[in-house]
Design an enzyme around this catalytic site. Structure first.
Site, PDB file in Angstrom:
ATOM      1  N   LEU A 263      46.672  21.252  33.643  1.00 23.20           N
ATOM      2  CA  LEU A 263      48.288  21.291  34.058  1.00 23.20           C
ATOM      3  C   LEU A 263      49.091  21.381  32.758  1.00 23.20           C
ATOM      4  CD1 LEU A 263      48.544  19.103  37.133  1.00 23.20           C
ATOM      5  CD2 LEU A 263      48.307  21.424  37.046  1.00 23.20           C
ATOM      6  N   HIS A 264      50.056  22.055  32.788  1.00 23.43           N
ATOM      7  CA  HIS A 264      51.096  22.116  31.640  1.00 23.43           C
ATOM      8  C   HIS A 264      52.378  22.211  32.221  1.00 23.43           C
ATOM      9  CE1 HIS A 264      51.943  26.329  32.947  1.00 23.43           C
ATOM     10  NE2 HIS A 264      50.431  26.566  32.618  1.00 23.43           N
ATOM     11  N   GLU A 265      53.477  22.234  31.248  1.00 22.00           N
ATOM     12  CA  GLU A 265      55.030  21.787  31.787  1.00 22.00           C
ATOM     13  C   GLU A 265      55.569  23.158  32.837  1.00 22.00           C
ATOM     14  OE1 GLU A 265      57.689  19.898  31.469  1.00 22.00           O
ATOM     15  OE2 GLU A 265      56.341  18.507  30.572  1.00 22.00           O
TER      16      GLU A 265
ATOM     17  N   HIS B 221      53.567  24.118  35.352  1.00 20.11           N
ATOM     18  CA  HIS B 221      53.049  23.644  36.787  1.00 20.11           C
ATOM     19  C   HIS B 221      54.082  22.381  37.103  1.00 20.11           C
ATOM     20  CE1 HIS B 221      48.890  24.994  35.074  1.00 20.11           C
ATOM     21  NE2 HIS B 221      49.233  25.788  36.329  1.00 20.11           N
TER      22      HIS B 221
ATOM     23  N   GLN C 208      38.907  34.732  43.022  1.00 19.78           N
ATOM     24  CA  GLN C 208      39.780  35.776  42.172  1.00 19.78           C
ATOM     25  C   GLN C 208      39.313  35.986  40.903  1.00 19.78           C
ATOM     26  OE1 GLN C 208      42.801  32.570  42.792  1.00 19.78           O
ATOM     27  NE2 GLN C 208      43.509  32.988  40.779  1.00 19.78           N
TER      28      GLN C 208
ATOM     29  N   LYS D 149      55.966  33.353  36.544  1.00 19.03           N
ATOM     30  CA  LYS D 149      54.930  33.882  35.475  1.00 19.03           C
ATOM     31  C   LYS D 149      53.968  34.947  36.077  1.00 19.03           C
ATOM     32  CE  LYS D 149      51.987  33.347  31.961  1.00 19.03           C
ATOM     33  NZ  LYS D 149      50.861  32.936  32.589  1.00 19.03           N
TER      34      LYS D 149
ATOM     35  N   GLN E 206      51.493  38.427  41.652  1.00 19.40           N
ATOM     36  CA  GLN E 206      51.208  37.324  42.655  1.00 19.40           C
ATOM     37  C   GLN E 206      52.034  37.020  43.704  1.00 19.40           C
ATOM     38  OE1 GLN E 206      48.337  34.226  41.630  1.00 19.40           O
ATOM     39  NE2 GLN E 206      49.982  32.855  41.552  1.00 19.40           N
TER      40      GLN E 206
ATOM     41  N   SER F  88      47.433  28.048  31.101  1.00 17.56           N
ATOM     42  CA  SER F  88      46.553  27.363  30.798  1.00 17.56           C
ATOM     43  C   SER F  88      45.482  27.889  29.499  1.00 17.56           C
ATOM     44  CB  SER F  88      45.521  27.088  31.954  1.00 17.56           C
ATOM     45  OG  SER F  88      46.274  26.411  33.106  1.00 17.56           O
ATOM     46  N   ARG F  89      45.624  29.268  29.842  1.00 19.95           N
ATOM     47  CA  ARG F  89      44.531  30.041  28.885  1.00 19.95           C
ATOM     48  C   ARG F  89      44.929  30.290  27.511  1.00 19.95           C
ATOM     49  NH1 ARG F  89      43.985  33.673  33.651  1.00 19.95           N
ATOM     50  NH2 ARG F  89      41.913  33.605  34.277  1.00 19.95           N
TER      51      ARG F  89
HETATM   52  P1  AMP Z   1      47.586  28.651  37.707  1.00 21.90           P
HETATM   53  O1  AMP Z   1      47.146  27.504  37.547  1.00 21.90           O
HETATM   54  O2  AMP Z   1      47.628  29.496  36.242  1.00 21.90           O
HETATM   55  O3  AMP Z   1      46.911  29.422  38.860  1.00 21.90           O
HETATM   56  O4  AMP Z   1      49.007  28.645  37.998  1.00 21.90           O
HETATM   57  C1  AMP Z   1      49.509  28.155  39.199  1.00 21.90           C
HETATM   58  C2  AMP Z   1      51.087  27.929  39.533  1.00 21.90           C
HETATM   59  O5  AMP Z   1      51.686  27.748  38.313  1.00 21.90           O
HETATM   60  C3  AMP Z   1      51.200  29.508  39.540  1.00 21.90           C
HETATM   61  O6  AMP Z   1      52.250  29.737  40.647  1.00 21.90           O
HETATM   62  C4  AMP Z   1      51.516  30.058  38.337  1.00 21.90           C
HETATM   63  O7  AMP Z   1      52.633  31.177  38.646  1.00 21.90           O
HETATM   64  C5  AMP Z   1      52.376  28.939  38.137  1.00 21.90           C
HETATM   65  N1  AMP Z   1      52.647  28.831  36.533  1.00 21.90           N
HETATM   66  C6  AMP Z   1      51.657  28.979  35.492  1.00 21.90           C
HETATM   67  N2  AMP Z   1      52.449  29.324  34.433  1.00 21.90           N
HETATM   68  C7  AMP Z   1      53.754  29.093  34.650  1.00 21.90           C
HETATM   69  C8  AMP Z   1      54.878  29.021  33.575  1.00 21.90           C
HETATM   70  N3  AMP Z   1      54.685  29.089  32.424  1.00 21.90           N
HETATM   71  N4  AMP Z   1      56.001  28.765  34.241  1.00 21.90           N
HETATM   72  C9  AMP Z   1      56.183  28.697  35.292  1.00 21.90           C
HETATM   73  N5  AMP Z   1      55.358  28.668  36.429  1.00 21.90           N
HETATM   74  C10 AMP Z   1      54.029  28.825  35.934  1.00 21.90           C
END
Ligand code: AMP
Length: 270
Positions: free
Chosen positions: A24-26, A28, A52, A138, A142, A175-176
Protein backbone atom coordinates in the site's frame (compact mmCIF):
# COMPACT_ATOMS: atom_id res chain seq x y z
CA UNK A 1 -16.14 -12.83 4.71
CA UNK A 2 -19.57 -13.31 3.20
CA UNK A 3 -21.02 -14.47 6.54
CA UNK A 4 -19.59 -11.38 8.24
CA UNK A 5 -20.96 -9.13 5.52
CA UNK A 6 -24.43 -10.71 5.72
CA UNK A 7 -24.39 -10.20 9.50
CA UNK A 8 -23.47 -6.53 9.09
CA UNK A 9 -26.20 -6.06 6.50
CA UNK A 10 -28.79 -7.53 8.87
CA UNK A 11 -27.91 -4.87 11.45
CA UNK A 12 -28.38 -2.15 8.81
CA UNK A 13 -24.69 -1.23 8.46
CA UNK A 14 -23.40 0.15 5.15
CA UNK A 15 -20.22 -1.41 3.79
CA UNK A 16 -17.48 0.33 1.76
CA UNK A 17 -14.84 -1.69 -0.12
CA UNK A 18 -11.38 -0.72 -1.39
CA UNK A 19 -9.92 -3.59 -3.43
CA UNK A 20 -6.10 -3.61 -3.67
CA UNK A 21 -3.19 -5.86 -4.47
CA UNK A 22 -1.35 -4.66 -1.35
CA UNK A 23 2.05 -3.01 -0.97
CA UNK A 24 0.00 0.00 0.00
CA UNK A 25 0.96 3.61 -0.70
CA UNK A 26 -0.70 7.01 -0.23
CA UNK A 27 -2.80 6.45 -3.37
CA UNK A 28 -4.45 3.43 -1.77
CA UNK A 29 -4.84 5.30 1.54
CA UNK A 30 -6.59 8.19 -0.23
CA UNK A 31 -9.19 5.73 -1.55
CA UNK A 32 -9.67 4.38 1.99
CA UNK A 33 -10.27 7.91 3.29
CA UNK A 34 -12.86 8.52 0.56
CA UNK A 35 -14.66 5.30 1.48
CA UNK A 36 -14.31 5.87 5.24
CA UNK A 37 -16.41 9.04 5.04
CA UNK A 38 -19.23 7.28 3.27
CA UNK A 39 -19.80 3.97 5.05
CA UNK A 40 -20.19 2.42 8.50
CA UNK A 41 -17.83 -0.50 7.89
CA UNK A 42 -14.70 -0.09 5.79
CA UNK A 43 -13.35 -3.25 4.19
CA UNK A 44 -9.99 -3.36 2.39
CA UNK A 45 -9.06 -6.42 0.38
CA UNK A 46 -5.49 -7.41 -0.38
CA UNK A 47 -5.13 -10.05 -3.06
CA UNK A 48 -2.54 -10.32 -5.82
CA UNK A 49 -4.93 -11.80 -8.33
CA UNK A 50 -3.19 -14.44 -10.48
CA UNK A 51 -6.00 -14.30 -13.06
CA UNK A 52 -5.03 -10.78 -14.16
CA UNK A 53 -1.36 -11.58 -14.78
CA UNK A 54 -0.22 -13.15 -18.06
CA UNK A 55 2.34 -15.98 -17.73
CA UNK A 56 5.08 -13.56 -18.86
CA UNK A 57 4.18 -10.92 -16.23
CA UNK A 58 5.39 -10.14 -12.72
CA UNK A 59 3.01 -12.21 -10.54
CA UNK A 60 5.75 -13.84 -8.45
CA UNK A 61 7.90 -10.71 -8.27
CA UNK A 62 4.98 -8.40 -7.41
CA UNK A 63 5.96 -6.59 -4.17
CA UNK A 64 4.32 -7.82 -0.98
CA UNK A 65 4.58 -6.65 2.65
CA UNK A 66 1.55 -7.74 4.61
CA UNK A 67 2.86 -6.59 8.00
CA UNK A 68 3.29 -3.03 6.82
CA UNK A 69 -0.03 -3.07 4.92
CA UNK A 70 -1.83 -4.26 8.05
CA UNK A 71 -0.30 -1.46 10.10
CA UNK A 72 -1.33 1.17 7.54
CA UNK A 73 -4.88 -0.21 7.44
CA UNK A 74 -5.07 -0.01 11.24
CA UNK A 75 -3.91 3.60 11.12
CA UNK A 76 -6.62 4.42 8.55
CA UNK A 77 -9.37 2.92 10.70
CA UNK A 78 -10.07 -0.01 8.40
CA UNK A 79 -12.62 -2.28 10.09
CA UNK A 80 -11.98 -5.49 8.16
CA UNK A 81 -8.91 -6.50 6.20
CA UNK A 82 -9.83 -9.26 3.77
CA UNK A 83 -6.64 -11.14 2.90
CA UNK A 84 -7.53 -14.43 1.24
CA UNK A 85 -4.83 -16.97 0.40
CA UNK A 86 -6.67 -17.88 -2.77
CA UNK A 87 -9.96 -16.93 -4.36
CA UNK A 88 -10.47 -19.60 -7.00
CA UNK A 89 -11.42 -23.26 -6.89
CA UNK A 90 -8.82 -25.36 -8.74
CA UNK A 91 -11.39 -26.13 -11.42
CA UNK A 92 -13.00 -22.67 -11.56
CA UNK A 93 -14.42 -22.25 -15.06
CA UNK A 94 -16.68 -19.18 -14.97
CA UNK A 95 -15.27 -15.84 -16.08
CA UNK A 96 -16.60 -12.36 -16.75
CA UNK A 97 -15.69 -10.88 -20.09
CA UNK A 98 -16.40 -7.21 -20.82
CA UNK A 99 -16.23 -7.03 -24.58
CA UNK A 100 -16.05 -3.39 -25.68
CA UNK A 101 -13.96 -1.22 -23.36
CA UNK A 102 -11.42 -4.00 -22.73
CA UNK A 103 -10.24 -4.27 -26.33
CA UNK A 104 -7.73 -1.39 -26.58
CA UNK A 105 -5.17 0.35 -24.36
CA UNK A 106 -3.90 -2.08 -21.68
CA UNK A 107 -6.27 -4.78 -22.95
CA UNK A 108 -4.41 -4.95 -26.28
CA UNK A 109 -1.05 -5.52 -24.60
CA UNK A 110 -2.24 -7.66 -21.68
CA UNK A 111 -4.37 -10.53 -23.00
CA UNK A 112 -6.93 -11.76 -20.50
CA UNK A 113 -6.04 -9.03 -18.01
CA UNK A 114 -9.47 -7.43 -17.76
CA UNK A 115 -11.21 -10.79 -17.70
CA UNK A 116 -9.16 -11.49 -14.57
CA UNK A 117 -9.94 -8.06 -13.12
CA UNK A 118 -13.70 -8.25 -13.78
CA UNK A 119 -13.96 -11.77 -12.40
CA UNK A 120 -12.09 -11.02 -9.18
CA UNK A 121 -13.98 -7.76 -8.61
CA UNK A 122 -17.33 -9.53 -9.15
CA UNK A 123 -16.25 -12.20 -6.66
CA UNK A 124 -15.19 -9.51 -4.16
CA UNK A 125 -18.58 -7.82 -4.55
CA UNK A 126 -20.32 -11.13 -3.85
CA UNK A 127 -18.14 -11.80 -0.81
CA UNK A 128 -18.02 -8.33 0.76
CA UNK A 129 -21.51 -7.17 -0.32
CA UNK A 130 -20.41 -3.51 -0.40
CA UNK A 131 -22.78 -0.59 -0.83
CA UNK A 132 -19.95 1.33 -2.42
CA UNK A 133 -16.51 0.51 -3.77
CA UNK A 134 -13.71 2.96 -4.53
CA UNK A 135 -11.39 2.60 -7.53
CA UNK A 136 -8.54 4.89 -8.56
CA UNK A 137 -8.44 7.02 -11.72
CA UNK A 138 -4.83 5.87 -12.01
CA UNK A 139 -6.22 2.75 -13.69
CA UNK A 140 -8.57 4.70 -15.93
CA UNK A 141 -9.54 1.84 -18.24
CA UNK A 142 -10.10 -0.55 -15.33
CA UNK A 143 -12.35 1.99 -13.61
CA UNK A 144 -14.50 2.45 -16.71
CA UNK A 145 -14.73 -1.31 -17.28
CA UNK A 146 -15.84 -1.89 -13.67
CA UNK A 147 -18.47 0.84 -14.03
CA UNK A 148 -19.70 -0.85 -17.23
CA UNK A 149 -19.77 -4.28 -15.57
CA UNK A 150 -21.74 -2.90 -12.62
CA UNK A 151 -24.25 -1.34 -15.01
CA UNK A 152 -24.53 -4.32 -17.35
CA UNK A 153 -24.81 -6.96 -14.62
CA UNK A 154 -26.86 -4.84 -12.17
CA UNK A 155 -24.52 -5.08 -9.20
CA UNK A 156 -26.10 -3.06 -6.37
CA UNK A 157 -22.82 -1.23 -5.76
CA UNK A 158 -22.01 2.45 -6.18
CA UNK A 159 -18.61 2.94 -7.82
CA UNK A 160 -16.70 5.95 -6.48
CA UNK A 161 -13.79 7.39 -8.45
CA UNK A 162 -10.65 8.37 -6.53
CA UNK A 163 -8.25 10.95 -8.06
CA UNK A 164 -4.65 9.99 -8.95
CA UNK A 165 -2.19 10.59 -6.12
CA UNK A 166 1.28 11.65 -7.25
CA UNK A 167 4.75 11.97 -5.75
CA UNK A 168 5.81 15.62 -5.25
CA UNK A 169 7.64 15.53 -8.62
CA UNK A 170 4.53 14.29 -10.43
CA UNK A 171 5.16 10.56 -10.80
CA UNK A 172 1.89 8.70 -10.23
CA UNK A 173 2.18 6.54 -7.12
CA UNK A 174 2.29 2.84 -7.89
CA UNK A 175 3.40 -0.32 -6.10
CA UNK A 176 5.54 -0.99 -9.19
CA UNK A 177 7.62 2.19 -8.64
CA UNK A 178 9.56 0.05 -6.18
CA UNK A 179 11.15 -1.76 -9.14
CA UNK A 180 12.82 1.46 -10.39
CA UNK A 181 16.50 2.22 -9.82
CA UNK A 182 17.42 5.82 -8.94
CA UNK A 183 18.17 6.54 -12.61
CA UNK A 184 14.96 4.89 -13.80
CA UNK A 185 12.99 6.84 -11.18
CA UNK A 186 14.31 9.99 -12.87
CA UNK A 187 13.52 8.61 -16.36
CA UNK A 188 9.97 7.74 -15.26
CA UNK A 189 9.16 11.45 -14.99
CA UNK A 190 8.80 11.51 -18.78
CA UNK A 191 5.25 10.14 -18.42
CA UNK A 192 4.12 13.14 -16.38
CA UNK A 193 6.09 15.55 -18.57
CA UNK A 194 4.38 14.20 -21.69
CA UNK A 195 0.95 14.72 -20.11
CA UNK A 196 1.89 18.26 -19.04
CA UNK A 197 3.05 18.94 -22.60
CA UNK A 198 -0.18 17.71 -24.14
CA UNK A 199 -2.29 19.62 -21.61
CA UNK A 200 -0.47 22.83 -22.47
CA UNK A 201 -0.79 22.35 -26.24
CA UNK A 202 -4.47 21.45 -25.87
CA UNK A 203 -4.95 24.60 -23.77
CA UNK A 204 -3.45 26.62 -26.62
CA UNK A 205 -6.14 25.25 -28.94
CA UNK A 206 -4.45 22.28 -30.64
CA UNK A 207 -6.98 19.55 -31.48
CA UNK A 208 -5.10 17.25 -33.88
CA UNK A 209 -4.32 13.94 -32.18
CA UNK A 210 -1.30 13.42 -34.49
CA UNK A 211 0.22 16.71 -33.31
CA UNK A 212 -0.66 16.10 -29.66
CA UNK A 213 0.72 12.56 -29.75
CA UNK A 214 3.92 13.83 -31.43
CA UNK A 215 4.36 16.24 -28.53
CA UNK A 216 4.15 13.37 -26.08
CA UNK A 217 6.58 11.22 -28.06
CA UNK A 218 9.03 14.14 -28.10
CA UNK A 219 9.00 14.03 -24.28
CA UNK A 220 9.53 10.27 -24.09
CA UNK A 221 11.62 9.12 -27.05
CA UNK A 222 14.81 10.97 -26.02
CA UNK A 223 14.76 9.21 -22.63
CA UNK A 224 17.19 6.34 -23.00
CA UNK A 225 15.53 3.75 -20.78
CA UNK A 226 11.97 4.50 -21.93
CA UNK A 227 10.00 2.53 -24.48
CA UNK A 228 6.44 3.53 -25.40
CA UNK A 229 3.93 0.71 -25.25
CA UNK A 230 1.01 2.92 -26.24
CA UNK A 231 -0.15 6.53 -26.26
CA UNK A 232 -3.86 6.73 -27.00
CA UNK A 233 -6.46 9.45 -27.31
CA UNK A 234 -9.88 7.89 -26.77
CA UNK A 235 -13.42 9.06 -26.18
CA UNK A 236 -13.83 9.16 -22.40
CA UNK A 237 -17.08 7.19 -22.54
CA UNK A 238 -16.58 4.58 -25.26
CA UNK A 239 -12.75 4.40 -25.21
CA UNK A 240 -12.83 4.55 -29.05
CA UNK A 241 -9.73 6.14 -30.56
CA UNK A 242 -10.06 9.48 -32.35
CA UNK A 243 -8.07 11.63 -34.81
CA UNK A 244 -9.42 14.96 -33.62
CA UNK A 245 -10.07 15.88 -29.99
CA UNK A 246 -13.82 16.33 -29.51
CA UNK A 247 -15.74 16.13 -26.22
CA UNK A 248 -14.03 14.70 -23.14
CA UNK A 249 -10.99 12.74 -24.23
CA UNK A 250 -8.96 10.33 -22.15
CA UNK A 251 -5.24 10.49 -22.90
CA UNK A 252 -3.69 7.28 -21.63
CA UNK A 253 -0.19 5.95 -21.96
CA UNK A 254 1.90 2.96 -20.96
CA UNK A 255 5.68 3.23 -21.03
CA UNK A 256 8.27 0.65 -20.14
CA UNK A 257 11.12 2.03 -18.06
CA UNK A 258 13.62 -0.81 -18.28
CA UNK A 259 11.42 -3.83 -17.62
CA UNK A 260 8.87 -1.92 -15.48
CA UNK A 261 5.66 -1.01 -17.26
CA UNK A 262 4.16 2.23 -15.94
CA UNK A 263 0.81 3.78 -16.82
CA UNK A 264 -0.62 7.26 -16.43
CA UNK A 265 -3.49 9.28 -17.87
CA UNK A 266 -5.33 12.55 -17.92
CA UNK A 267 -8.72 13.68 -19.23
CA UNK A 268 -8.83 16.61 -21.67
CA UNK A 269 -12.13 18.26 -20.87
CA UNK A 270 -14.23 19.75 -23.66
P1 AMP B 1 -3.50 -1.89 -7.09
O1 AMP B 1 -3.13 -2.31 -5.71
O2 AMP B 1 -2.38 -1.28 -7.85
O3 AMP B 1 -4.27 -2.93 -7.84
O4 AMP B 1 -4.52 -0.67 -6.90
C1 AMP B 1 -5.65 -0.78 -6.07
C2 AMP B 1 -6.50 0.45 -6.28
O5 AMP B 1 -5.73 1.62 -5.97
C3 AMP B 1 -6.98 0.63 -7.73
O6 AMP B 1 -8.32 1.11 -7.71
C4 AMP B 1 -6.03 1.66 -8.27
O7 AMP B 1 -6.57 2.42 -9.32
C5 AMP B 1 -5.79 2.52 -7.04
N1 AMP B 1 -4.55 3.28 -7.16
C6 AMP B 1 -3.31 2.81 -7.49
N2 AMP B 1 -2.43 3.82 -7.55
C7 AMP B 1 -3.11 4.97 -7.29
C8 AMP B 1 -2.74 6.35 -7.23
N3 AMP B 1 -1.50 6.76 -7.46
N4 AMP B 1 -3.73 7.23 -6.92
C9 AMP B 1 -5.00 6.83 -6.69
N5 AMP B 1 -5.39 5.54 -6.74
C10 AMP B 1 -4.48 4.62 -7.04
Amino acid sequence: MQQRALGLKRTGKTIGLVPTMGFLHEGHLSLMRLARERCDVLVVSIYVNPAQFAPTEDLDAYPRDFGRDEELCNQEGVDLLFYPATMYADDASTWIDEKALSEGLCGAAREGHFQGVCTVVAKLFNLVLPDLAVFGEKDAQQLRIIERMVRDLNFPVEIVRGPILREPDGLAMSSRNKYLSAQQREEALCLRRSLDGVQKLYGEGERSVAVLRRKMLDCIEPVEGAEVDYIEFVDDGSLVAMDEVRGDVLVALAVKIGSTRLIDNEVLHA
